[in-house]
Motif scaffolding. Structure first.
Motif, short mmCIF file in Angstrom:
data_model
loop_
_atom_site.label_atom_id
_atom_site.label_comp_id
_atom_site.label_asym_id
_atom_site.label_seq_id
_atom_site.Cartn_x
_atom_site.Cartn_y
_atom_site.Cartn_z
N SER A 37 0.86 -1.19 0.00
CA SER A 37 0.00 0.00 0.00
C SER A 37 0.89 1.23 0.00
O SER A 37 1.71 1.41 0.90
N ASN A 38 0.72 2.06 -1.01
CA ASN A 38 1.51 3.29 -1.06
C ASN A 38 1.23 4.18 0.13
O ASN A 38 2.10 4.92 0.58
N GLU A 39 0.01 4.11 0.67
CA GLU A 39 -0.34 4.91 1.84
C GLU A 39 0.50 4.51 3.05
O GLU A 39 1.00 5.37 3.78
N LYS A 40 0.64 3.20 3.29
CA LYS A 40 1.42 2.72 4.43
C LYS A 40 2.89 3.12 4.29
O LYS A 40 3.52 3.55 5.25
N ILE A 41 3.42 2.97 3.10
CA ILE A 41 4.83 3.34 2.85
C ILE A 41 5.00 4.84 3.08
O ILE A 41 5.97 5.27 3.71
N ALA A 42 4.06 5.63 2.61
CA ALA A 42 4.14 7.09 2.79
C ALA A 42 4.09 7.46 4.27
O ALA A 42 4.79 8.38 4.71
N GLU A 43 3.27 6.74 5.06
CA GLU A 43 3.20 7.01 6.50
C GLU A 43 4.56 6.76 7.16
O GLU A 43 4.99 7.53 8.03
N ILE A 44 5.23 5.70 6.75
CA ILE A 44 6.56 5.40 7.29
C ILE A 44 7.55 6.48 6.87
O ILE A 44 8.34 6.96 7.67
N GLU A 45 7.50 6.87 5.60
CA GLU A 45 8.42 7.89 5.10
C GLU A 45 8.28 9.20 5.88
O GLU A 45 9.28 9.86 6.16
N VAL A 46 7.06 9.57 6.24
CA VAL A 46 6.83 10.80 6.99
C VAL A 46 7.54 10.75 8.35
O VAL A 46 8.10 11.74 8.81
N LYS A 83 11.64 5.78 17.04
CA LYS A 83 11.15 5.60 15.67
C LYS A 83 10.39 4.27 15.55
O LYS A 83 9.36 4.20 14.88
N TYR A 84 10.90 3.21 16.18
CA TYR A 84 10.17 1.93 16.16
C TYR A 84 8.77 2.11 16.75
O TYR A 84 7.79 1.59 16.21
N LEU A 85 8.67 2.83 17.85
CA LEU A 85 7.38 3.05 18.49
C LEU A 85 6.44 3.87 17.61
O LEU A 85 5.24 3.58 17.55
N GLU A 86 6.97 4.86 16.92
CA GLU A 86 6.14 5.66 16.02
C GLU A 86 5.60 4.80 14.88
O GLU A 86 4.42 4.87 14.54
N VAL A 87 6.48 3.98 14.30
CA VAL A 87 6.05 3.12 13.18
C VAL A 87 5.07 2.06 13.66
O VAL A 87 4.15 1.68 12.93
N SER A 88 5.21 1.60 14.90
CA SER A 88 4.31 0.56 15.41
C SER A 88 2.86 1.03 15.49
O SER A 88 1.94 0.21 15.59
N ASN A 89 2.63 2.34 15.42
CA ASN A 89 1.27 2.87 15.44
C ASN A 89 0.57 2.77 14.07
O ASN A 89 -0.62 3.03 13.97
#
Length: 96
Positions: A37-46, A83-89
């Motif tokens: 999902s491009n949306e999920k990848i974009a969320e990680i990139e942010v 960063k791991y905690l942010e991505v885990s959301n």
């Protein structure tokens, strides 16, 4: 409750290992698996925006998942864990 305790223990152990085996600041490689999902990848990139991170992606053979690798210089073990905690959301993301 038990899952939260396991998560806290995992990050405590990770922090200890990072402090013991790495001189900080240091480069760190994050790896995540996300539903394709491009949306999920974009969320990680942010989350890594502004850190001069090198982000590479690779789709699974069936195209259902995407591997996201992020190479970035981090200041401390606490910064790595943050960063791991942010991505885990982000729903559906698996940290490796």
């Amino acid at each position: 409750m038990a899952d939260q305790k396991k998560t806290e223990e995992f990050y405590a152990r990770l922090k200890e290992q990072l402090e013991q085996y790495t001189s900080w600041p240091a480069p760190y490689l994050y790896k995540f698996i996300v539903p394709a999902s491009n949306e999920k990848i974009a969320e990680i990139e942010v989350i890594f925006d502004g850190l001069d991170a090198k982000i590479t992606t690779r789709d699974s053979s069936k195209g259902t998942y995407t591997s996201v690798s992020i190479s970035v210089d981090m200041e401390s073990p606490d910064a790595v864990i943050e960063k791991y905690l942010e991505v885990s959301n982000i729903e559906g993301v698996i940290s490796l």
